[in-house]
Design a protein around this motif. Sequence first.
Motif, mmCIF file in Angstrom:
data_model
loop_
_atom_site.group_PDB
_atom_site.id
_atom_site.type_symbol
_atom_site.label_atom_id
_atom_site.label_comp_id
_atom_site.label_asym_id
_atom_site.label_seq_id
_atom_site.Cartn_x
_atom_site.Cartn_y
_atom_site.Cartn_z
ATOM 1 N N GLU A 76 0.831 -1.209 0.000
ATOM 2 C CA GLU A 76 0.000 0.000 0.000
ATOM 3 C C GLU A 76 0.864 1.258 0.000
ATOM 4 O O GLU A 76 0.560 2.241 -0.676
ATOM 5 C CB GLU A 76 -0.941 -0.025 1.206
ATOM 6 C CG GLU A 76 -2.041 -1.073 1.067
ATOM 7 C CD GLU A 76 -2.834 -1.279 2.341
ATOM 8 O OE1 GLU A 76 -2.456 -0.691 3.398
ATOM 9 O OE2 GLU A 76 -3.835 -2.026 2.295
ATOM 10 N N ARG A 77 1.958 1.224 0.746
ATOM 11 C CA ARG A 77 2.846 2.384 0.778
ATOM 12 C C ARG A 77 3.607 2.549 -0.533
ATOM 13 O O ARG A 77 3.845 3.682 -0.983
ATOM 14 C CB ARG A 77 3.819 2.265 1.955
ATOM 15 C CG ARG A 77 3.147 2.463 3.305
ATOM 16 C CD ARG A 77 4.144 2.513 4.437
ATOM 17 N NE ARG A 77 5.080 3.622 4.276
ATOM 18 C CZ ARG A 77 6.125 3.824 5.069
ATOM 19 N NH1 ARG A 77 6.377 2.995 6.072
ATOM 20 N NH2 ARG A 77 6.926 4.853 4.871
ATOM 21 N N ARG A 80 1.333 4.239 -2.873
ATOM 22 C CA ARG A 80 1.065 5.614 -2.458
ATOM 23 C C ARG A 80 2.279 6.524 -2.605
ATOM 24 O O ARG A 80 2.146 7.673 -3.016
ATOM 25 C CB ARG A 80 0.654 5.599 -0.976
ATOM 26 C CG ARG A 80 -0.649 6.232 -0.676
ATOM 27 C CD ARG A 80 -1.074 6.207 0.775
ATOM 28 N NE ARG A 80 -0.093 5.887 1.774
ATOM 29 C CZ ARG A 80 -0.085 4.774 2.505
ATOM 30 N NH1 ARG A 80 -1.001 3.847 2.314
ATOM 31 N NH2 ARG A 80 0.835 4.563 3.417
ATOM 32 N N GLU A 81 3.449 6.021 -2.237
ATOM 33 C CA GLU A 81 4.606 6.892 -2.036
ATOM 34 C C GLU A 81 5.643 6.870 -3.152
ATOM 35 O O GLU A 81 6.493 7.758 -3.206
ATOM 36 C CB GLU A 81 5.290 6.530 -0.707
ATOM 37 C CG GLU A 81 4.381 6.717 0.507
ATOM 38 C CD GLU A 81 5.005 6.216 1.804
ATOM 39 O OE1 GLU A 81 6.254 6.195 1.897
ATOM 40 O OE2 GLU A 81 4.245 5.835 2.720
ATOM 41 N N GLN A 94 13.449 5.726 -0.912
ATOM 42 C CA GLN A 94 12.122 5.653 -0.297
ATOM 43 C C GLN A 94 11.663 4.208 -0.120
ATOM 44 O O GLN A 94 10.987 3.883 0.849
ATOM 45 C CB GLN A 94 11.121 6.460 -1.121
ATOM 46 C CG GLN A 94 11.338 7.966 -0.983
ATOM 47 C CD GLN A 94 10.330 8.788 -1.769
ATOM 48 O OE1 GLN A 94 10.690 9.644 -2.555
ATOM 49 N NE2 GLN A 94 9.055 8.517 -1.551
ATOM 50 N N ILE A 98 10.516 2.446 3.398
ATOM 51 C CA ILE A 98 9.263 1.700 3.551
ATOM 52 C C ILE A 98 9.538 0.333 4.170
ATOM 53 O O ILE A 98 8.906 -0.062 5.146
ATOM 54 C CB ILE A 98 8.552 1.549 2.192
ATOM 55 C CG1 ILE A 98 7.978 2.894 1.738
ATOM 56 C CG2 ILE A 98 7.437 0.491 2.272
ATOM 57 C CD1 ILE A 98 7.483 2.905 0.295
ATOM 58 N N GLU A 102 8.524 -0.463 8.153
ATOM 59 C CA GLU A 102 7.450 -1.427 8.396
ATOM 60 C C GLU A 102 7.957 -2.625 9.200
ATOM 61 O O GLU A 102 7.239 -3.166 10.038
ATOM 62 C CB GLU A 102 6.836 -1.890 7.070
ATOM 63 C CG GLU A 102 6.001 -0.827 6.369
ATOM 64 C CD GLU A 102 4.791 -0.376 7.168
ATOM 65 O OE1 GLU A 102 4.227 -1.197 7.923
ATOM 66 O OE2 GLU A 102 4.425 0.813 7.061
#
Length: 200
Positions: A76-77, A80-81, A94, A98, A102
């Motif tokens: 999901e990240r 999104r990111e 990035q 993540i 997590e």
Amino acid sequence: MTENSPTLRDLQRQETFERLYETALAEFHRVGVDAARVSEICRQAGVAKGTFFFHFPTKDHVLLERQRRLSKAMAERIERELADVPDAKAFLGQLIDIVLSEHQAIGDLELVRLINLAIVRQGGTQRLSVQHTAFGNALTRQIRHLQQQGVLRKGIDATKLADTLRLSFFGFLLNPVSSLDTSRPRIALLANLLSVALTA
């Protein structure tokens, strides 16, 4: 109630599953996976011992459920990111953030290693394949998207690249003598090398 609506039995089963899952993880944190007794987990959860095995054939399956949820959260990240990163270096940086944040949220590096060992024991290379995880699928899609946008170099197979990245993270996190803090600079070194190869 529609044809696909969950029945009361379905809802009760899911509630029991969640209670056992949370209780088992708490017990794993408290005494370790090896020392955790299924009878004690069931006592704390208020269910019969056989109920545990109905939902989780082994303690490893609790760890695999934790990994499934971790994979979903990272996916999901990623969606999104990472969609609008400006270059390969930002993409890899990035992505590392993540993955490590997590895993840090699990709160127990030893549990992280045991989760990864459970993947090997219960699923082998099939479960390790990038196509069989939410994380791997999301990462593959994002790599293809960034290649189309001209952010990452085209001509590199997105699935193989995602698999290479995933297995690299897996190796760092499985190392019994490392921590997330000591792994970060090693992963960053790998990312710096890859960023040159991936720059469009």
